[in-house]
Design an enzyme around this catalytic site. Sequence first.
Site, PDB file in Angstrom:
ATOM      1  N   ALA A 154      -6.259  -9.251  -1.145  1.00  0.00           N
ATOM      2  CA  ALA A 154      -6.830  -8.670   0.070  1.00  0.00           C
ATOM      3  C   ALA A 154      -7.254  -7.233  -0.163  1.00  0.00           C
ATOM      4  CB  ALA A 154      -5.820  -8.755   1.210  1.00  0.00           C
ATOM      5  N   TYR A 155      -6.382  -6.467  -0.794  1.00  0.00           N
ATOM      6  CA  TYR A 155      -6.683  -5.065  -1.081  1.00  0.00           C
ATOM      7  C   TYR A 155      -7.892  -4.956  -2.011  1.00  0.00           C
ATOM      8  CZ  TYR A 155      -5.899  -0.213  -2.550  1.00  0.00           C
ATOM      9  OH  TYR A 155      -6.046   1.134  -2.823  1.00  0.00           O
TER      10      TYR A 155
END
Length: 248
Positions: A154-155
């Site tokens: 996600a990051y």
Amino acid sequence: MNQIDLKGRRAVVTGGAQGIGLAITKRLLLSGASVAVWDADAGVTRKALEELSGQTIGVPVDVTDYNAVATAEKKTVEALGGIDILVCNAGIAGMNTTVAEYPVEEWKRVIDIDLNGVFHCCKAVVPGMVARGYGRIVNTASIAGKEGNPNAGAYSAAKAGVIALTKSLGKELASHDIAVNCITPAAAKTRIFDQMTQTHIDYMLQKIPRGRFVQVEEIASMVAWLASAENSFTTGAVFDLSGGRATY
């Protein structure tokens, strides 16, 4: 420390009350700018403002809420007279786990803060910069956005999005005296480490040829130049702060 001239400039730093954002706030103040600290944590913001010297205001804002960001922009313009510099720095690390095991809601939370938050701030601030005929925007991406760190999908995806958004916006504003660039630092030892596993921290460190994490003051130094009038030609670019890790 090299002196960057930001006298008379009005700046916004999101996540500017702690970690990398606080270091950027301090450097901009030392360079002569007035700074509006946009941070979701009102208590941390209040404490930071008590310790800072120079013209500062605190504006509590959740960057995932566009209406809140638009309101913060209006309050800042009323207080400072305009916004010349926008540093989109607010962000979170999110969980360290595989894509297959990543909770959907956690994925959405990371994307909402780390990518949508940057979009919201740019959308709110850019029209004023165009109207005033000047602006400097610096977005904090990450080396993870270039390489894609395992167990940080996600990051990594959010920061890759920040890079692409920066390039797109830089091209859109290229005919104006508005520079839009982003930085891709390696990890710095801040409170964001509290969100990571030690295994992930060790992975990041062993990938850095310099053999250490970047210092927040080193990040702030690059941001100060990118936010200055001296950066008059480069836009839509990605500036590396990865200690030699970056492969492109």
